[in-house]
Design an enzyme around this catalytic site. Sequence first.
Site: not given
Length: 426
Positions: A214, A234
């Site tokens: 991530d 994200k």
Amino acid sequence: MNNFKHQQQEFLPISVNVTGKKLLIVGAGKAALSKVRSLRRFNVSITVIGIKIDPAFLEIDNIHIIHKSYDPSDLDDFFMVYACTDNRHTNEIIREHCHARNILVNLADNPRLSDFISPAVYQEEDLTIAVGSNGKNVKQSIMIRENIKKNSGPDLTGYLSLEKTSLNGEKNRDRSQKPFVPKVILAGFGPGDPELMTLKTHRYLLAADIIFHDALVDSRFLEHYPARKIAVGKRCGQHHIQQVEINQLLVSAALSGKKVVRLKGGDPLIFGRAGEELQFLAENNIDVKIVPGITSAFAAAAQYGIPLTHREIGSSVAFCVGHNIAERELPQASTLVFYMGARQQCEISNILIKKGWNKNTPVALISNVSNPQSKVVISQLDQLCQHPLLQETPLLIIVGQVVKKMPEFEEIAPRTEKKKKHIFAV
Ligand SMILES: C[S@@+](CC[C@H](N)C(=O)[O-])C[C@H]1O[C@@H](n2cnc3c(N)ncnc32)[C@H](O)[C@@H]1O
């Protein structure tokens, strides 16, 4: 040369300085792909020439791919050549062309005719262990290398004894009888500074074929690992990637037999949406092994000397989500640490005061824990709606009397921003 043709081939194990050298791979299929994967971690310039290019090449950075058929003039200026076409005869012709130019050549399908062969290599910093079999038993060499890789650590004696058990066959027989069980390693990277990553995570990363990481993970540092890396966070610029897609990617990779590591910032079980991934993997009969990491709250406390608990003023600590806190139940704890609350500082302040927290309660806003650009701002609850406060991310907000115990509290409170050097927690 011909006198040696029918003799037993012998290879002198040497380490060649390839820094900055130009390597050519002729052929762009699976054999070429595997060469490229093993060569990429060296500081070399790799050129691949081929007509049928395996699509997997397109996902590899920093190589030159030339879509053309082979011509002897392609060899000029190259230091070493790998003949990896799917045609044995063509590889032998490339060999002749190389010899005419005094270039060393490796034939992917023919160690006997190769000028050099590559042993199975395990490398960790300056330590290199090469396992070779004169090109005769590549599988065994790789197996021994993998055992070393899985069990390596700062203490070499550990894996030397393991290598012995592998060589006498006991351990390997056991392994070969085990049915294939797809598996994912869910590991924590820690707060950012790679030195705060656990050795266990490091070992799994070394052994991985594919790493899904991530955005809070230092992607440059990950270049140390040969695995393919896929950024799924994200903040990795992949805003479109949804949790369901990540779940699917993990399942497909594990089912395809790859060694999969799902790497998360901090600890994987703290606000990392690990619950959803674990459930989905379990539903798909995929084993998961969890390797903890240092959560950012622990690293922040260590870096700035804030005791999260204290015998007199902090009997408990709670980790909280910083957004939508009006809708959540606030834990009854002396110290609250808010994650993901960078843009909710004012809301946190209002709600805590409304729920009875003293408006003078000290607050530490800490950004980029364990990274050189880390900052800390000391404030108090009723000041969190004022400017200028720290907006940099990632940010943690520590609320509680324990903040006063920070060694520099008097010096920097209230609301003065200070850049701070690392204080390593290890
Ligand atoms: C999705 S959560 C993941 C938390 C992570 N699993 C952990 O254990 O630290 C992301 C939040 O963690 C906090 N965080 C993570 N790394 C940080 C760091 N290096 N400095 C400050 N806060 C950090 C921030 O509050 C950020 O918004």
